[in-house]
Design an enzyme around this catalytic site. Structure first.
Site, PDB file in Angstrom:
ATOM      1  N   CYS A   2       0.868  -1.170   0.000  1.00 16.68           N
ATOM      2  CA  CYS A   2       0.000   0.000   0.000  1.00 16.68           C
ATOM      3  C   CYS A   2       0.911   1.228   0.000  1.00 16.68           C
ATOM      4  O   CYS A   2       2.128   1.096  -0.010  1.00 16.68           O
ATOM      5  CB  CYS A   2      -0.852   0.050   1.259  1.00 16.68           C
ATOM      6  SG  CYS A   2      -1.853  -1.430   1.511  1.00 16.68           S
ATOM      7  N   CYS A 250      12.737  -4.605   2.153  1.00 14.58           N
ATOM      8  CA  CYS A 250      12.177  -5.518   1.149  1.00 14.58           C
ATOM      9  C   CYS A 250      12.902  -5.340  -0.194  1.00 14.58           C
ATOM     10  O   CYS A 250      12.828  -4.269  -0.810  1.00 14.58           O
ATOM     11  CB  CYS A 250      10.692  -5.223   0.982  1.00 14.58           C
ATOM     12  SG  CYS A 250       9.964  -6.096  -0.407  1.00 14.58           S
ATOM     13  N   CYS A 396       5.369 -14.169   0.440  1.00 19.28           N
ATOM     14  CA  CYS A 396       5.796 -13.054   1.300  1.00 19.28           C
ATOM     15  C   CYS A 396       4.792 -12.902   2.432  1.00 19.28           C
ATOM     16  O   CYS A 396       3.586 -12.902   2.188  1.00 19.28           O
ATOM     17  CB  CYS A 396       5.841 -11.765   0.490  1.00 19.28           C
ATOM     18  SG  CYS A 396       6.173 -10.325   1.518  1.00 19.28           S
ATOM     19  N   CYS A 448      15.767  -8.050   3.074  1.00 20.30           N
ATOM     20  CA  CYS A 448      15.010  -9.301   3.123  1.00 20.30           C
ATOM     21  C   CYS A 448      14.962  -9.868   1.704  1.00 20.30           C
ATOM     22  O   CYS A 448      14.689  -9.140   0.750  1.00 20.30           O
ATOM     23  CB  CYS A 448      13.587  -9.029   3.601  1.00 20.30           C
ATOM     24  SG  CYS A 448      12.497 -10.464   3.399  1.00 20.30           S
ATOM     25  N   CYS A 451      11.528 -14.377  -0.188  1.00 23.80           N
ATOM     26  CA  CYS A 451      10.743 -14.941  -1.286  1.00 23.80           C
ATOM     27  C   CYS A 451      11.630 -15.637  -2.320  1.00 23.80           C
ATOM     28  O   CYS A 451      11.145 -16.432  -3.122  1.00 23.80           O
ATOM     29  CB  CYS A 451       9.856 -13.885  -1.936  1.00 23.80           C
ATOM     30  SG  CYS A 451      10.713 -12.378  -2.334  1.00 23.80           S
TER      31      CYS A 451
END
Ligand code: SF4
Length: 465
Positions: A2, A250, A396, A448, A451
């Site tokens: 978002c 991320c 994720c 990170c 995934c």
């Protein structure tokens, strides 16, 4: 994924927030909302399904959302029922210490457990979104100060969050200890602005408002991980409540989500994308006639790839700018229809040619399969693909909508068989080490990459698989 935005002590604050949200529409198209504070109280939020243009099309900001302070949100549903109005943000509540509203970017990994705990304790929960948990734990904290309430809520919650909380005092920004999601702030005259990405500030340059020109925006800075920023007066009060030795920014923000003109986690998104393309281009062995991008998110990487590989770059795939991002459309069917409506092939460029597509990632394989078919139908002799990220093999849990492994094509099909499954002549991926090289994080202290690796970055409470 978002986007959140806030304006404190800024003329026409809700209109300013609207412009910032519109600039970050690439982060969510499913819902939008704004709440403002005026004359010592919070006004009812304006929220709705759809994009910013749609939700605020008939809103008179002066009458519905007046005031010098406001926060807002664009939604891409990663938690809770996407069709439920109760899950739209900002979320509002009444506490003993006054009204409060919150907007949140990220996902809480212990939401299910905490929802259960609250229900067992007799709480009435109105949404299925994890964001509501902040409000419950703030209200139950026994604290009267909003920053202390947020700290108490943060102690109960795990996962990814960048939040803005609005009270009659002002705005409180809070980031999780690991810094999964980006958040930036800036000065604007005597006030402050907050946004998920700095691109939101760029669009405000010399903005003419009903109350005059917006003051200059200066001192753009990242809100660090594990921090609460309180803006309730002329100065921002910054409190670090936790500073782990590592960050977990991320990696997908750089690969796909963030705007190329933004700087996130201290690095230019465009520069990272160029490095991704260059690194893969250097070791390319495919003798293609042309390289093309899957616009827009792979443009920078594809161009850099072509230069490094010594193959001409052509815009053989074009996209409609009247459709949204296909990855963030909920539902497989909507995504497939989205791909067809979004992309067009320039036939004369590909007819009889060996085409090498550079894309940022393959998640479900929806876009790839459709594009390959479209290229072959347009006469391409060979279709190759180079992906500037490693195979996505794990869902994720921190805010990107890849909920189950069975939806991830690279997790379900052997590497050797994947090219044929997708209809490609060859398929090449970036390695994990090359990704870290492009992110300039060789020891992986900052990012990170779960995934791609299945290695969880932090302790997580009963993560689903
Ligand atoms: S798992 Fe992937 S998408 Fe999720 S936060 Fe980590 S890098 Fe980003």
């Amino acid at each position: 994924m978002c986007a959140i935005a806030g304006a404190f002590n800024v003329p026409n604050a809700s209109l300013v927030v609207r412009h910032m949200l519109f600039a970050m529409q690439h982060r969510g198209q499913d819902g939008a909302g704004i709440v403002s504070s005026h004359a010592g109280r919070l006004l009812p939020a304006v929220r709705g399904f759809g994009g910013v243009d749609h939700v605020f099309a008939d809103i008179d900001f002066d009458t519905r959302l007046p005031g010098l302070t406001a926060i807002g949100h664009v939604r891409y549903p990663t938690s809770g029922d996407p069709k439920s109005e109760a899950n739209l943000q900002p979320m509002e509540a009444r506490r003993r210490s006054g009204d409060v509203a919150i907007v949140h970017n990220g996902n809480l990994t212990n939401a299910r457990v905490r929802h259960h705990d609250l229900e067992e304790a007799g709480a009435i929960i109105r949404s299925t979104s994890d964001t509501e948990l902040f409000l419950h734990f703030m209200a139950r904290s026994g604290e009267s100060d909003t920053a202390n309430q947020l700290l108490a809520a943060g102690a109960k919650l795990e996962g990814a969050y960048a939040t803005l909380t609005l009270t009659q005092e002002g705005i409180f920004a809070m980031t999780d200890p690991w810094g999964f999601r980006p958040l930036v702030m800036a000065r604007c005259g005597d006030g402050y602005l907050f946004a998920s990405e700095p691109i939101a500030f760029d669009v405000l340059d010399e903005l003419e408002l009903p109350e005059g020109t917006l003051p200059s925006i200066t001192d753009v800075t990242t809100v660090p991980q594990g921090t609460i920023v309180r803006v309730t007066g002329g100065e921002a009060y910054v409190q670090t409540y936790m500073r782990p030795p590592l960050s977990r920014f991320c990696a997908f923000e750089h690969i796909y989500f963030a705007h190329p003109a933004s700087t996130v986690f201290g690095q230019s998104v465009n520069a990272v994308r160029e490095r991704l393309g260059k690194i893969l281009g250097w070791r390319n062995t495919v003798k293609a006639d042309l390289v093309t991008a899957v616009p827009d998110s792979s443009n920078a990487a594809a161009h850099a790839f072509a230069q490094a590989a010594g193959i001409p770059f052509r815009f053989a795939i074009t996209r409609s700018h009247y459709t949204g991002r296909t990855f963030i459309k909920p539902g497989q069917k909507a995504r497939q229809l989205g791909v067809r409506a979004k992309f067009q092939i320039v036939r004369e460029l590909v007819k009889g040619k060996s085409v090498l597509i550079v894309d940022d990632s393959i998640v479900r394989g929806t876009t790839t399969q459709k594009l390959v078919k479209m290229l072959r139908r347009a006469g391409a002799r060979e279709v190759h693909m180079a992906i500037v990220s490693p195979p996505v093999v794990h869902p994720c849990h921190w805010g990107i909508d890849t909920p189950e492994r069975k939806e991830l094509v690279a997790s379900q099909i052997e590497q050797g068989a994947l090219a044929a499954h997708l209809g490609l002549d060859t398929l090449t991926y970036l390695t994990h080490a090359e990704l870290l090289e492009a992110l300039e994080d060789p020891k992986q202290d900052r990012h990170c990459t779960t995934c791609f690796t299945r290695v969880k970055p932090i302790h997580c409470h009963k993560l689903p698989h």
